[in-house]
Design an enzyme around this catalytic site. Structure first.
Site, PDB file in Angstrom:
ATOM      1  N   ARG A 254      39.024  39.964  65.901  1.00 19.76           N
ATOM      2  CA  ARG A 254      39.102  40.979  66.956  1.00 19.76           C
ATOM      3  C   ARG A 254      40.307  40.665  67.840  1.00 19.76           C
ATOM      4  O   ARG A 254      40.253  39.789  68.685  1.00 19.76           O
ATOM      5  CB  ARG A 254      37.798  40.983  67.760  1.00 19.76           C
ATOM      6  CG  ARG A 254      37.885  41.826  69.016  1.00 19.76           C
ATOM      7  CD  ARG A 254      36.521  42.093  69.627  1.00 19.76           C
ATOM      8  NE  ARG A 254      35.757  40.914  69.947  1.00 19.76           N
ATOM      9  CZ  ARG A 254      35.924  40.152  71.027  1.00 19.76           C
ATOM     10  NH1 ARG A 254      36.901  40.426  71.887  1.00 19.76           N
ATOM     11  NH2 ARG A 254      35.141  39.114  71.257  1.00 19.76           N
ATOM     12  N   HIS A 258      36.265  42.691  73.447  1.00 19.35           N
ATOM     13  CA  HIS A 258      35.035  43.143  72.790  1.00 19.35           C
ATOM     14  C   HIS A 258      34.818  44.632  73.066  1.00 19.35           C
ATOM     15  O   HIS A 258      34.535  45.417  72.159  1.00 19.35           O
ATOM     16  CB  HIS A 258      33.846  42.336  73.284  1.00 19.35           C
ATOM     17  CG  HIS A 258      32.542  42.773  72.701  1.00 19.35           C
ATOM     18  ND1 HIS A 258      32.176  42.521  71.403  1.00 19.35           N
ATOM     19  CD2 HIS A 258      31.508  43.454  73.242  1.00 19.35           C
ATOM     20  CE1 HIS A 258      30.996  43.023  71.157  1.00 19.35           C
ATOM     21  NE2 HIS A 258      30.554  43.603  72.265  1.00 19.35           N
ATOM     22  N   TYR A 267      37.874  33.647  77.602  1.00 19.89           N
ATOM     23  CA  TYR A 267      37.191  32.733  76.680  1.00 19.89           C
ATOM     24  C   TYR A 267      37.968  32.460  75.387  1.00 19.89           C
ATOM     25  O   TYR A 267      37.496  31.706  74.539  1.00 19.89           O
ATOM     26  CB  TYR A 267      35.786  33.267  76.328  1.00 19.89           C
ATOM     27  CG  TYR A 267      35.759  34.698  75.815  1.00 19.89           C
ATOM     28  CD1 TYR A 267      36.033  34.998  74.481  1.00 19.89           C
ATOM     29  CD2 TYR A 267      35.442  35.752  76.663  1.00 19.89           C
ATOM     30  CE1 TYR A 267      35.989  36.292  74.010  1.00 19.89           C
ATOM     31  CE2 TYR A 267      35.401  37.055  76.207  1.00 19.89           C
ATOM     32  CZ  TYR A 267      35.681  37.328  74.879  1.00 19.89           C
ATOM     33  OH  TYR A 267      35.648  38.611  74.413  1.00 19.89           O
TER      34      TYR A 267
END
Length: 362
Positions: A254, A258, A267
């Site tokens: 990805r 998200h 993160y």
């Protein structure tokens, strides 16, 4: 039973073949169509994110870096098959006939976005946001196909995080026990929201979860559309002809957040993302086509202009759709209306009537 599952890759990140290509890979008309669809999906995706950032649609789930999986799947499903998607399936839906403006309406909170005009998508399920529940829905569809003796396939998709949910594992179990004509496509994009794949599941591969259910499982390079297309072709035919369900784990990444409500920089390290950009699917297929002498800068620029125009037309159609009636928030919820909901609807209709008559000054 061996735990060594097949893994398929035909193209290296730079587009060079690393294995003997399947026979159909010399069909450059097919490959250029697949490439066009990946480019179109990416441009639409970028526009959808821009629309969200400017407040014109709600939260949106980008597909950046994962286009090969959806394009391969959408190009292979037959008209009579049924797609049971999750929320990152723009690429598949576009090839199933769902219009771009319908996708934008959906993410804008408009029920008309799930009322597909194209007959090809009429029996496909709407986008599923709850995690993994769609896997059981697909098994229900596949059960109907089997009971009726129909050579049709239910195809359901999910991310890597969904494979840790009970719904997913229950779906695998019933699919294996009943040998249903269903294909599970797992988009292992390495991150279940902010949790990396290595933390959320201890299994060496997600495809191995198929073994416990007694069904066929394998891995494929999800950034290599030749590999995804080839293995999905076999999976669909296997299920269609009564040879049982398949779980195909597609290894991708990805590249974006998200969803547009997320900030992946909190993160993920920049170096990890930079490396992933070196392996993304669009440039990989482009490099292969260029090396074969069937693609060049002129065709690339013409393609970009054509796709951008198509996306812009869809945005204009979306914005011309207008605002849905306020009462539509009550539609498509229950087959039989509960008394309390019917009462609330009547109250809304009465208030709207007063507003239109200039009687409500609250």
């Amino acid at each position: 039973m061996s735990l060594d599952l097949p893994y398929t890759r035909y193209l290296a990140p730079d587009g060079r073949p690393v294995a003997e290509l399947p026979g159909w890979a010399d069909d450059f008309n097919l490959l250029t169509r697949l490439y066009r669809q990946m480019v179109l999906t990416r441009l639409f995706d970028l526009k959808a994110v821009a629309l969200q950032r400017t407040g014109r649609i709600g939260t949106y789930a980008p597909t950046l870096g994962q286009e090969a999986i959806g394009v391969a799947l959408g190009s292979l499903m037959q008209r009579e098959d049924v797609l049971v998607p999750y929320y990152r399936d723009t690429a598949v839906q576009l090839l199933r006939g769902v219009r771009m403006e319908e996708i934008l309406l959906y993410w804008g909170g408009d029920e008309r976005g799930s009322d597909f005009v194209e007959p090809l998508a009429a029996e496909d399920f709407p986008i599923c946001v709850p995690i993994a529940t769609q896997a059981l829905h697909a098994c229900g569809v596949a059960t109907a196909f089997k009971v009726r003796g129909e050579h049709r396939v239910a195809v359901t998709t999910c991310g890597d995080g969904a494979t840790s949910k009970g719904d997913f594992l229950e779906a695998l179990n019933v699919a294996g026990a009943w040998q249903l004509p269903v294909v599970f496509v797992v988009n292992n994009n390495q991150w279940a929201i902010s949790v990396p794949r290595r933390i959320q599941c201890g299994a060496p591969t997600l495809a191995q979860k198929a073994l416990g259910a007694g069904i066929h499982g394998e891995q494929v390079d999800g950034n290599d559309i030749l590999a995804v297309h080839d293995r999905l072709r076999h999976a669909l035919e296997r299920a269609r002809h009564g040879k049982g369900p398949v779980l195909l784990e597609c290894l991708s990444y990805r590249l974006g957040d998200h969803t547009t409500a997320d900030d992946a920089t909190r993160y993920r390290c920049a170096e990890e993302v930079r490396q992933a950009w070196q392996e993304e699917p669009v440039k990989r297929l482009q490099a292969f086509l260029v090396a074969q002498g069937v693609w060049g800068e002129g065709r690339e620029q013409a393609l970009l202009a054509d796709c951008q125009a198509e996306v812009q037309r869809a945005v204009e159609n979306f914005e011309a759709a207008g605002v849905q009636p306020l009462g539509s928030v009550f539609e498509h919820v229950y087959a039989r209306w509960p008394a309390a909901l019917a009462e609330q609807r009547e109250m809304l209709e009465e208030r709207l009537a007063r507003c239109q008559g200039g009687e409500d000054h609250e």
